[in-house]
Write a protein that holds these residues in place. Sequence first.
Motif, PDB file in Angstrom:
ATOM      1  N   GLY A   1      -3.269  -2.701   4.909  1.00 60.83           N
ATOM      2  CA  GLY A   1      -3.347  -2.665   3.334  1.00 60.83           C
ATOM      3  C   GLY A   1      -2.078  -1.653   2.963  1.00 60.83           C
ATOM      4  N   VAL A   2      -1.768  -0.928   4.096  1.00 57.94           N
ATOM      5  CA  VAL A   2      -0.542   0.086   3.921  1.00 57.94           C
ATOM      6  C   VAL A   2       0.739  -0.756   3.875  1.00 57.94           C
ATOM      7  N   LEU A   3       0.687  -1.649   4.832  1.00 58.02           N
ATOM      8  CA  LEU A   3       1.870  -2.253   5.179  1.00 58.02           C
ATOM      9  C   LEU A   3       2.138  -3.695   4.694  1.00 58.02           C
TER      10      LEU A   3
ATOM     11  N   ASP B   1       2.175   6.839   5.969  1.00 58.75           N
ATOM     12  CA  ASP B   1       3.583   7.170   5.794  1.00 58.75           C
ATOM     13  C   ASP B   1       4.518   5.760   6.310  1.00 58.75           C
ATOM     14  N   LEU B   2       3.731   5.041   7.238  1.00 50.80           N
ATOM     15  CA  LEU B   2       4.456   3.731   7.606  1.00 50.80           C
ATOM     16  C   LEU B   2       4.942   2.661   6.589  1.00 50.80           C
ATOM     17  N   GLY B   3       4.199   2.859   5.418  1.00 48.68           N
ATOM     18  CA  GLY B   3       4.276   1.732   4.619  1.00 48.68           C
ATOM     19  C   GLY B   3       5.651   2.017   3.626  1.00 48.68           C
TER      20      GLY B   3
ATOM     21  N   ILE C   1       9.541  12.472   8.554  1.00 49.84           N
ATOM     22  CA  ILE C   1       9.552  12.167   7.459  1.00 49.84           C
ATOM     23  C   ILE C   1      10.778  12.917   6.488  1.00 49.84           C
ATOM     24  N   ASP C   2      10.615  14.054   6.901  1.00 48.03           N
ATOM     25  CA  ASP C   2      11.473  14.962   5.968  1.00 48.03           C
ATOM     26  C   ASP C   2      13.097  14.823   6.301  1.00 48.03           C
TER      27      ASP C   2
END
Length: 483
Positions: free
Chosen positions: A171-173, A135-137, A89-90
Amino acid sequence: MTSKNTLNAKNLEALGVERLAELLIEISTGNAAAKRRLRLALAGAQSPSEVAKEVRKRLIAIARSRSFVDWQNRRTLVEDLETQHRAIIDQVAKADPAEALELIWRFTALANSVFGRCDDSSGTVIGIFHAACRDLGEIAQAAKLAPEVLAERVFNALNENDYGQYDDLIGVLSPALGPTGLEQLEERFLELSQAPLAKPRDKDRRVIGWGGGGPLYADEISSGQRETTISLALQEIADAQGDVDAFIAQQSDAAKTVPRVAAEIARRLLKAGRAKEAWSAVNAVDENRRGWIPFEWEEVRLDVMEALGRKDEAQAFRWRCFERALNGAHLRNYLKRLPDFEDLEAEERAMSYALRFANVHQALAFLVPWPALDKAAALVTQRSAELDGDHYEILSPAADALSAKHPLAATLLLRAMIDFSLKRNRVKRYRHAARHFAECASLASAVGDFGAVETHERYSNRLEQEHGRKTSFWALVSQIRCN
């Protein structure tokens, strides 16, 4: 002034680069986790692509591992997973979203193998995978993957969702999938629902357990899991598309009479401006049915009543809901809709009702946080014989709340928990029981008049007569006295 021996960045910088490097090599020797952190740091100093390589190698190693991780070694695994997650992520996602997307998919795919060899009774590990799923979204939107390709990836992931790591995936994607991707995903699950499931021959069927109806077969469990996966996916797709009717279509007639399902249907219909249909949906449940009625169903039914302008009926229903379970939220909402002074009378009526409520523990759980401590104390002193010390999650905070102004009631609550622990030989609770005993001793001087209740001295003597051989308890009592 901070000492020069204090561990902080400024003091460490004073050691110089060479000395710090030597210390890091020394500290990381024999410490695999520290070495991985250092390798990631070195890779990050070169480029995000080097970080991606390091992460990929580590994810492969984790996937191949077969050693069992018990609760004592779980922290090492958790730190390792968090390190890889943060690196993706970072460092990688900011420079190369497409690469980060591939890595985060690899990361979430670890869940099945990890949980197959890990004790996650605390829920810490699944929390890491849920965070990665969220985080995938954002990463998927930044990567701008073709919706059809992303839909296929989601379809495959949900069919490998053995431990619930992908529960919120659609929902995330949904923003990244868009209408095209959601339609593609819906088609894939509809195709799966129509595909025949190969059934093994009777002699090849594998028994994996036994139930009330006889043996449980692996193929039956697999079939049931597939049906559940398809149904939940189509429901979530319908929600993402804003299609209430498609969501309802996934519910069987029997399911529509279940309070939780009826509430979900009614809330969606109400949000879509279809209040009359929402009323029919929520009333598919028999309010007088046997069994527990969830607060969510009551809340939705009230929202529908308000939307239909049936305010008097809503008030009557609020009071019935309060009477059923002593729910403080329902009572507050009921009282705030009453004219001045009428609310005070209604509140007093509610307190009197709570004192007579069949379940003394439920009544106590309502009165203490309301707060109505005088009423709670009266409840305890009048109905102390009904107290079950096993309900420590209710009795312990109630004793704390009552101890200042109602020491006798607090003492009765503490004694209930002590008696339960000793009579049932709950050795693991002896430490708490000893602490409660010390608290009883401390409260004794504040009680003043015990009335018909045993004084602390008599209670202590009786405990010694009945449980004198429980030396581990009395040792803890002595230890607390000495401290």
